[in-house]
Design a protein around this motif. Structure first.
Motif, mmCIF file in Angstrom:
data_model
loop_
_atom_site.group_PDB
_atom_site.id
_atom_site.type_symbol
_atom_site.label_atom_id
_atom_site.label_comp_id
_atom_site.label_asym_id
_atom_site.label_seq_id
_atom_site.Cartn_x
_atom_site.Cartn_y
_atom_site.Cartn_z
ATOM 1 N N TYR A 52 -71.997 -19.613 -2.515
ATOM 2 C CA TYR A 52 -72.317 -18.514 -1.605
ATOM 3 C C TYR A 52 -73.797 -18.167 -1.676
ATOM 4 N N HIS A 53 -74.365 -18.161 -2.877
ATOM 5 C CA HIS A 53 -75.790 -17.880 -3.017
ATOM 6 C C HIS A 53 -76.626 -18.945 -2.315
ATOM 7 N N GLU A 69 -76.347 -18.526 1.513
ATOM 8 C CA GLU A 69 -77.053 -17.360 2.043
ATOM 9 C C GLU A 69 -78.563 -17.481 1.885
ATOM 10 N N ASP A 70 -78.998 -18.233 0.887
ATOM 11 C CA ASP A 70 -80.427 -18.425 0.653
ATOM 12 C C ASP A 70 -80.666 -19.882 0.242
ATOM 13 N N ALA A 81 -78.671 -20.612 -8.779
ATOM 14 C CA ALA A 81 -77.408 -20.201 -8.162
ATOM 15 C C ALA A 81 -76.286 -20.188 -9.195
ATOM 16 N N ARG A 88 -76.888 -17.140 -11.511
ATOM 17 C CA ARG A 88 -76.487 -15.881 -10.875
ATOM 18 C C ARG A 88 -74.964 -15.726 -10.881
ATOM 19 N N SER A 89 -74.268 -16.793 -10.540
ATOM 20 C CA SER A 89 -72.815 -16.725 -10.511
ATOM 21 C C SER A 89 -72.257 -16.415 -11.894
ATOM 22 N N GLU A 108 -72.878 -12.712 -12.535
ATOM 23 C CA GLU A 108 -72.135 -11.788 -11.666
ATOM 24 C C GLU A 108 -70.634 -11.791 -11.956
ATOM 25 N N TYR A 132 -66.671 -11.298 -3.770
ATOM 26 C CA TYR A 132 -68.085 -11.604 -4.048
ATOM 27 C C TYR A 132 -68.991 -10.484 -3.552
ATOM 28 N N THR A 187 -71.393 -8.168 -6.040
ATOM 29 C CA THR A 187 -72.844 -8.355 -5.942
ATOM 30 C C THR A 187 -73.532 -7.248 -5.157
#
Length: 262
Positions: free
Chosen positions: A144-145, A148-149, A157, A160-161, A164, A238, A242
């Motif tokens: 997903y990260h 989106e980016d 990524a 971050r996952s 989170e 998610y 986040t």
């Protein structure tokens, strides 16, 4: 940051509402995604059949092996495109059918991320089932990260996952486990039909293609509603995890309160 309790029933209800109100119909988009997947499966089946038991390094066998690998990579990138669509639906955007191919500009990152996830999760399953499931949940937000980016790094990524999902893996597992009864319900008739198809169809190229096509149609019909339902429920989770914390209004000082009264 303290771990919050997420209402899983509300997430599933929200996912159903997203499916109903999607500006580009979710069932039609999913049907397109699944139909392309069936076509890729047919190509892969044909390549595997032509390759057969040939394990030599002839140019013909290498060509069929390359086709099989290419089909798998294309399917991986298309899954990222489907995630892009679902993320857009969750935001209430009008995500066109062409979004299914939006991940191709950063296909290298998608493939690398998928490979790293597979290695990490496979390493967990080599230890035991539970570590494998935990690692799958840990890195479930990474795609997903990236979608989106696309400028975000693959390792970033994953990092971050991991951060989170800390403290939320149990709740995420329970959310996904809640779909097991539905998955079992639709899987049983598909499995029975697939068993009889495998027994009845000849082991020829046409028979293998017919088996792949029939099985793909069966799985597609079973997944037409479940695929967006599960994806949008997980994306809703998610989003909740986040989302930045709401800023509390600043307390007024006694002086400002006095000035306001004057």
């Amino acid at each position: 940051m303290p771990v919050m309790t997420i209402d899983r029933a509300a997430l599933r209800a929200q996912a159903r509402e997203r499916i109903r109100t999607a500006r580009v119909p979710a069932l039609r988009f999913t049907a397109l995604f699944l139909a392309i997947g069936v076509v890729l499966d047919l190509i892969g089946t044909a390549a595997n059949y032509m390759l057969g038991d040939d394990i030599t390094f002839s140019s013909l066998s290498l060509s069929f092996s390359f086709i099989g690998v290419l089909v798998s990579l294309l399917a991986t990138v298309l899954r990222a495109g489907y995630a892009i669509y679902c993320l857009g639906v969750d935001r209430g955007e009008e995500t066109p059918y062409s979004a299914l191919f939006d991940a191709f500009p950063f296909a290298g990152k998608v493939i690398l991320l998928t490979l790293l996830q597979a290695v990490l999760i496979a390493g967990g399953f080599m230890l035991f089932i539970v570590p494998g499931v935990v690692l799958a949940l840990t890195y479930s937000f990474a795609l997903y990260h990236l979608c989106e980016d696309p400028d975000v790094g693959v390792l970033d990524a994953l990092r971050r996952s991991r951060q989170e999902t800390f403290g939320y893996k149990t709740q995420l597992f329970l959310l996904l486990a809640g779909f097991l009864p539905l998955l079992i319900l639709v899987s049983l008739p598909v499995s029975v039909c697939e068993y009889y198809l495998a027994a009845l169809l000849p082991k020829t190229l046409s028979g293998e293609l017919a088996h792949t096509l029939a099985y793909g149609i069966l799985v597609g019909c079973a997944s037409l509603y479940l695929a967006p339902y599960i994806a949008l429920s997980q994306i809703g989770f998610y989003r909740r995890v986040t989302a930045p914390p709401e800023e509390e209004p600043l307390a007024e000082s006694p002086e400002s309160e006095e000035n306001r009264l004057e």
